[in-house]
Design a protein around this motif. Structure first.
Motif, PDB file in Angstrom:
ATOM      1  N   ASP A  22      31.303 -23.339  55.071  1.00  0.00           N
ATOM      2  CA  ASP A  22      30.801 -21.965  55.183  1.00  0.00           C
ATOM      3  C   ASP A  22      30.551 -21.554  56.638  1.00  0.00           C
ATOM      4  O   ASP A  22      29.793 -20.625  56.907  1.00  0.00           O
ATOM      5  CB  ASP A  22      29.526 -21.797  54.363  1.00  0.00           C
ATOM      6  CG  ASP A  22      28.379 -22.661  54.864  1.00  0.00           C
ATOM      7  OD1 ASP A  22      28.618 -23.604  55.650  1.00  0.00           O
ATOM      8  OD2 ASP A  22      27.235 -22.415  54.446  1.00  0.00           O
ATOM      9  N   TYR A  23      31.222 -22.209  57.575  1.00  0.00           N
ATOM     10  CA  TYR A  23      31.000 -21.974  59.001  1.00  0.00           C
ATOM     11  C   TYR A  23      31.688 -20.676  59.432  1.00  0.00           C
ATOM     12  O   TYR A  23      32.885 -20.639  59.705  1.00  0.00           O
ATOM     13  CB  TYR A  23      31.500 -23.173  59.806  1.00  0.00           C
ATOM     14  CG  TYR A  23      31.187 -23.116  61.273  1.00  0.00           C
ATOM     15  CD1 TYR A  23      29.874 -22.958  61.719  1.00  0.00           C
ATOM     16  CD2 TYR A  23      32.190 -23.234  62.221  1.00  0.00           C
ATOM     17  CE1 TYR A  23      29.578 -22.906  63.068  1.00  0.00           C
ATOM     18  CE2 TYR A  23      31.907 -23.189  63.573  1.00  0.00           C
ATOM     19  CZ  TYR A  23      30.605 -23.023  63.996  1.00  0.00           C
ATOM     20  OH  TYR A  23      30.307 -22.965  65.330  1.00  0.00           O
ATOM     21  N   LEU A  24      30.932 -19.603  59.470  1.00  0.00           N
ATOM     22  CA  LEU A  24      31.459 -18.273  59.743  1.00  0.00           C
ATOM     23  C   LEU A  24      32.208 -18.159  61.068  1.00  0.00           C
ATOM     24  O   LEU A  24      33.272 -17.539  61.119  1.00  0.00           O
ATOM     25  CB  LEU A  24      30.350 -17.226  59.643  1.00  0.00           C
ATOM     26  CG  LEU A  24      30.769 -15.777  59.836  1.00  0.00           C
ATOM     27  CD1 LEU A  24      31.837 -15.363  58.814  1.00  0.00           C
ATOM     28  CD2 LEU A  24      29.564 -14.856  59.755  1.00  0.00           C
ATOM     29  N   ALA A  50      36.581 -16.494  53.469  1.00  0.00           N
ATOM     30  CA  ALA A  50      35.235 -16.463  54.055  1.00  0.00           C
ATOM     31  C   ALA A  50      34.239 -15.832  53.094  1.00  0.00           C
ATOM     32  O   ALA A  50      33.122 -16.337  52.930  1.00  0.00           O
ATOM     33  CB  ALA A  50      35.259 -15.693  55.372  1.00  0.00           C
ATOM     34  N   ALA A  53      33.338 -18.394  50.596  1.00  0.00           N
ATOM     35  CA  ALA A  53      32.727 -19.624  51.108  1.00  0.00           C
ATOM     36  C   ALA A  53      31.337 -19.427  51.690  1.00  0.00           C
ATOM     37  O   ALA A  53      30.486 -20.308  51.580  1.00  0.00           O
ATOM     38  CB  ALA A  53      33.631 -20.242  52.166  1.00  0.00           C
ATOM     39  N   VAL A  54      31.094 -18.281  52.328  1.00  0.00           N
ATOM     40  CA  VAL A  54      29.825 -18.068  53.026  1.00  0.00           C
ATOM     41  C   VAL A  54      28.757 -17.698  52.003  1.00  0.00           C
ATOM     42  O   VAL A  54      28.784 -16.624  51.424  1.00  0.00           O
ATOM     43  CB  VAL A  54      29.972 -16.983  54.119  1.00  0.00           C
ATOM     44  CG1 VAL A  54      28.638 -16.677  54.760  1.00  0.00           C
ATOM     45  CG2 VAL A  54      30.977 -17.439  55.166  1.00  0.00           C
ATOM     46  N   LYS A  55      27.845 -18.624  51.797  1.00  0.00           N
ATOM     47  CA  LYS A  55      26.788 -18.435  50.781  1.00  0.00           C
ATOM     48  C   LYS A  55      25.440 -18.054  51.397  1.00  0.00           C
ATOM     49  O   LYS A  55      24.525 -17.694  50.701  1.00  0.00           O
ATOM     50  CB  LYS A  55      26.606 -19.719  49.965  1.00  0.00           C
ATOM     51  CG  LYS A  55      27.867 -20.214  49.305  1.00  0.00           C
ATOM     52  CD  LYS A  55      28.349 -19.272  48.248  1.00  0.00           C
ATOM     53  CE  LYS A  55      29.554 -19.867  47.537  1.00  0.00           C
ATOM     54  NZ  LYS A  55      30.419 -18.895  46.960  1.00  0.00           N
ATOM     55  N   ASP A  56      25.361 -18.157  52.698  1.00  0.00           N
ATOM     56  CA  ASP A  56      24.128 -17.859  53.420  1.00  0.00           C
ATOM     57  C   ASP A  56      23.829 -16.364  53.315  1.00  0.00           C
ATOM     58  O   ASP A  56      24.669 -15.528  53.629  1.00  0.00           O
ATOM     59  CB  ASP A  56      24.321 -18.265  54.879  1.00  0.00           C
ATOM     60  CG  ASP A  56      23.084 -18.114  55.727  1.00  0.00           C
ATOM     61  OD1 ASP A  56      22.101 -17.496  55.267  1.00  0.00           O
ATOM     62  OD2 ASP A  56      23.099 -18.617  56.853  1.00  0.00           O
ATOM     63  N   THR A  61      24.027 -13.555  59.171  1.00  0.00           N
ATOM     64  CA  THR A  61      25.286 -14.064  58.617  1.00  0.00           C
ATOM     65  C   THR A  61      26.038 -12.955  57.906  1.00  0.00           C
ATOM     66  O   THR A  61      27.254 -12.791  58.096  1.00  0.00           O
ATOM     67  CB  THR A  61      25.014 -15.225  57.646  1.00  0.00           C
ATOM     68  OG1 THR A  61      24.300 -16.250  58.345  1.00  0.00           O
ATOM     69  CG2 THR A  61      26.303 -15.793  57.088  1.00  0.00           C
TER      70      THR A  61
END
Length: 86
Positions: A22-24, A50, A53-56, A61
């Motif tokens: 999840d590394y933006l 993205a 994947a990005v759950k933050d 973010t």
């Protein structure tokens, strides 16, 4: 950027995503590389990846993700209608 440099940068970003899915910043780099290489379809695929994947849910973010979508839409305005919630 030369094609070989792009390949190295893409490989480095993909390695980063294997260790932190999840590394933006890696997604953002990939979008910029693909757009800069004239590959908007690849950039859109990375955006879709993205978004999944990005759950933050931290504001910074989410803002970063939104800014990346905005960058895409400004770079290829004729393809902006491809960006839809999934």
């Amino acid at each position: 950027r030369e094609a070989g440099d792009n390949a190295k940068a893409i490989a480095a970003d993909r390695r980063a995503l294997r260790s932190q899915p999840d590394y933006l910043p890696a997604f953002q780099n990939l979008v910029q590389i693909h757009l800069g290489s004239g590959k908007p379809e690849e950039a859109r695929k990375v955006l879709d990846e993205a978004a999944k994947a990005v759950k933050d849910d931290k504001p910074e973010t989410l803002l970063g993700l939104a800014e990346t979508y905005g960058f895409y839409m400004r770079a290829v305005p004729d393809r902006a209608d491809e960006i839809r919630p999934k």
